[in-house]
Design an enzyme around this catalytic site. Structure first.
Site, PDB file in Angstrom:
ATOM      1  N   HIS A 137      44.522  39.452  41.094  1.00 19.88           N
ATOM      2  CA  HIS A 137      44.227  38.028  41.238  1.00 19.88           C
ATOM      3  C   HIS A 137      45.506  37.224  41.398  1.00 19.88           C
ATOM      4  O   HIS A 137      46.521  37.548  40.810  1.00 19.88           O
ATOM      5  CB  HIS A 137      43.484  37.508  40.004  1.00 19.88           C
ATOM      6  CG  HIS A 137      42.353  38.376  39.602  1.00 19.88           C
ATOM      7  ND1 HIS A 137      41.383  38.764  40.482  1.00 19.88           N
ATOM      8  CD2 HIS A 137      42.035  38.946  38.414  1.00 19.88           C
ATOM      9  CE1 HIS A 137      40.517  39.537  39.854  1.00 19.88           C
ATOM     10  NE2 HIS A 137      40.896  39.667  38.608  1.00 19.88           N
ATOM     11  N   TYR A 151      41.141  39.669  45.257  1.00 15.32           N
ATOM     12  CA  TYR A 151      39.857  38.969  45.164  1.00 15.32           C
ATOM     13  C   TYR A 151      39.887  38.001  43.984  1.00 15.32           C
ATOM     14  O   TYR A 151      40.764  38.111  43.129  1.00 15.32           O
ATOM     15  CB  TYR A 151      38.669  39.929  45.067  1.00 15.32           C
ATOM     16  CG  TYR A 151      38.774  41.051  44.059  1.00 15.32           C
ATOM     17  CD1 TYR A 151      38.495  40.841  42.710  1.00 15.32           C
ATOM     18  CD2 TYR A 151      39.119  42.342  44.468  1.00 15.32           C
ATOM     19  CE1 TYR A 151      38.564  41.884  41.799  1.00 15.32           C
ATOM     20  CE2 TYR A 151      39.192  43.389  43.564  1.00 15.32           C
ATOM     21  CZ  TYR A 151      38.909  43.147  42.235  1.00 15.32           C
ATOM     22  OH  TYR A 151      38.974  44.172  41.335  1.00 15.32           O
TER      23      TYR A 151
END
Ligand SMILES: *[C@@H]1O[C@H](CO)[C@@H](O)[C@H](O)[C@H]1NC(C)=O
Ligand SMILES: *[C@@H]1O[C@H](CO)[C@@H](O)[C@H](O)[C@H]1NC(C)=O
Ligand SMILES: *[C@@H]1O[C@H](CO)[C@@H](O)[C@H](O)[C@H]1NC(C)=O
Ligand SMILES: *[C@@H]1O[C@H](CO)[C@@H](O)[C@H](O)[C@H]1NC(C)=O
Length: 332
Positions: free
Chosen positions: A308, A258
């Site tokens: 990430h 995400y």
């Protein structure tokens, strides 16, 4: 006899007219690649009204496809009662982020939440009269010694995230904060003038903010968290999970698990501001990744967190700068 000074002025005005007119013609014939320059010159000369009152706006009539394919103005970054319903797909994706075991009923929690915080549709006021400048201030060590404080504080909105201390670092990072993005596990107290913008990763996070502003009964999510928080209840805002997913799908094309808080803050600014300046993103001049308030001991404080895709985020960020959508300040 005419006053020589006045005559000079007249000639100058005429000259200006001619120059403006020819540049106007040129801007049509030579739209690419110099349209950015001409547009800028026109706005400066006050002879053209843009989509916003700044010299350069977030959305322009001649935006290039890379930007328009990604940017969707109708997805709102902040949650209201009205836009709070999540599609099945969004809800599934969002609950999957931190795999909450037995989530409470989402719509009931939202209902309770908006009895405590205001339910206003904010910042959806883009138009030719508005010029809202924003500074997004990341936490990179490249801010150390940058002297950006004055520049940062001169923006209308100053957006920070997670810990982001300012006391003792004002010269480099500024002193004002209008919006502070955080999640329960990264929370800190805020002053009364700052909007707490909660990024929820699970239903429990919404229950946590209710609790942290009232009873203080939630003390633990997947780690211990602050049970109470000092923040102005009338200024608490909720990052919309639908917007969260839009950032992931549309801007990161599904890279990483995400988006990082920094990237989420950047897209928040891109949607609510007309001009965005970005500070404190990326490595310092030696290629080190650490926070500006820490000594660089380990070198890799927040790059390789595993969830990430820092390379892809940084790529998109640089594209945005190339397209004049944001201005990057890279520090020392
Ligand atoms: C933009 O978002 C709206 C609301 O979520 C959606 O209905 C629409 O299809 C999106 N537009 C594009 C071009 O993706
Ligand atoms: C959540 O609560 C609402 C309102 O009380 C109800 O209509 C809905 O069916 C509930 N959803 C689930 C999944 O239980
Ligand atoms: C904080 O601001 C609110 C208005 O948003 C005001 O009602 C309240 O009194 C303020 N509290 C302090 C401690 O200044
Ligand atoms: C960077 O972004 C561009 C445009 O989205 C894309 O074509 C390119 O493959 C990306 N590069 C990397 C290394 O992700």
């Amino acid at each position: 006899m005419k006053h020589p000074k006045r005559r000079k002025l007249k000639t100058l005005a005429l000259l200006l007219c001619v120059v403006t007119f020819t540049t106007f013609l040129f801007s049509y014939t030579l739209r690419q690649p110099s349209s950015y320059f001409f547009k800028y010159a026109f706005r400066l000369a006050g002879s053209f009204k843009g989509p916003c009152a700044c010299q350069q706006c977030m959305t322009e009539a001649d935006d290039d496809p890379w930007f328009t394919e990604r940017f969707n103005q109708s997805v709102h970054p902040l949650m209201t009662r009205e836009n709070s319903a999540l599609s099945d797909e969004t809800y599934k994706w969002w609950q999957w982020l931190q795999s909450e075991k037995r989530p409470a009923n989402f719509s009931e929690v939202v209902e309770e939440l908006f009895r405590i915080i205001p339910d206003d549709a904010l910042y959806a006021d883009a138009g030719p009269e508005r010029c809202r400048t924003c500074a997004v201030v990341g936490n990179s060590g490249n801010l150390k010694g940058s002297q950006y404080g004055g520049l940062i504080d001169s923006s209308h909105f100053i957006i920070r995230m997670n810990q982001a201390p300012t006391a003792g670092f004002e010269e480099d990072v500024g002193a004002r904060t209008t919006h502070h993005l955080m999640y329960p596990e990264s929370a800190r107290d805020l002053d009364n003038a700052t909007s707490l913008v909660l990024i929820p990763f699970k239903t429990l996070d919404l229950q946590w903010i209710i609790s942290a502003l009232t009873t203080g009964k939630i003390k633990h999510t997947y780690v211990p968290v602050m049970s109470r928080i000092e923040a102005n209840k009338n200024k608490v805002l909720i990052y919309n999970p639908t917007f969260f997913k839009y950032v992931y799908d549309s801007w990161l094309e599904g890279h990483g698990r995400y988006p990082s808080t920094g990237f989420l803050s950047l897209l928040f600014a891109i949607h609510i501001c007309d001009q965005v300046s970005v500070f404190g993103f990326g490595a310092d001049q030696n290629g080190n990744w650490h926070h500006y308030w820490e000594e660089n001991l380990l070198g890799g404080a927040f790059r390789y967190t595993g969830v990430h895709d820092g390379d892809f985020e940084s790529n998109v960020t640089h594209f945005l700068a190339d397209k004049h959508k944001i201005r990057m300040f890279n520090g020392r």
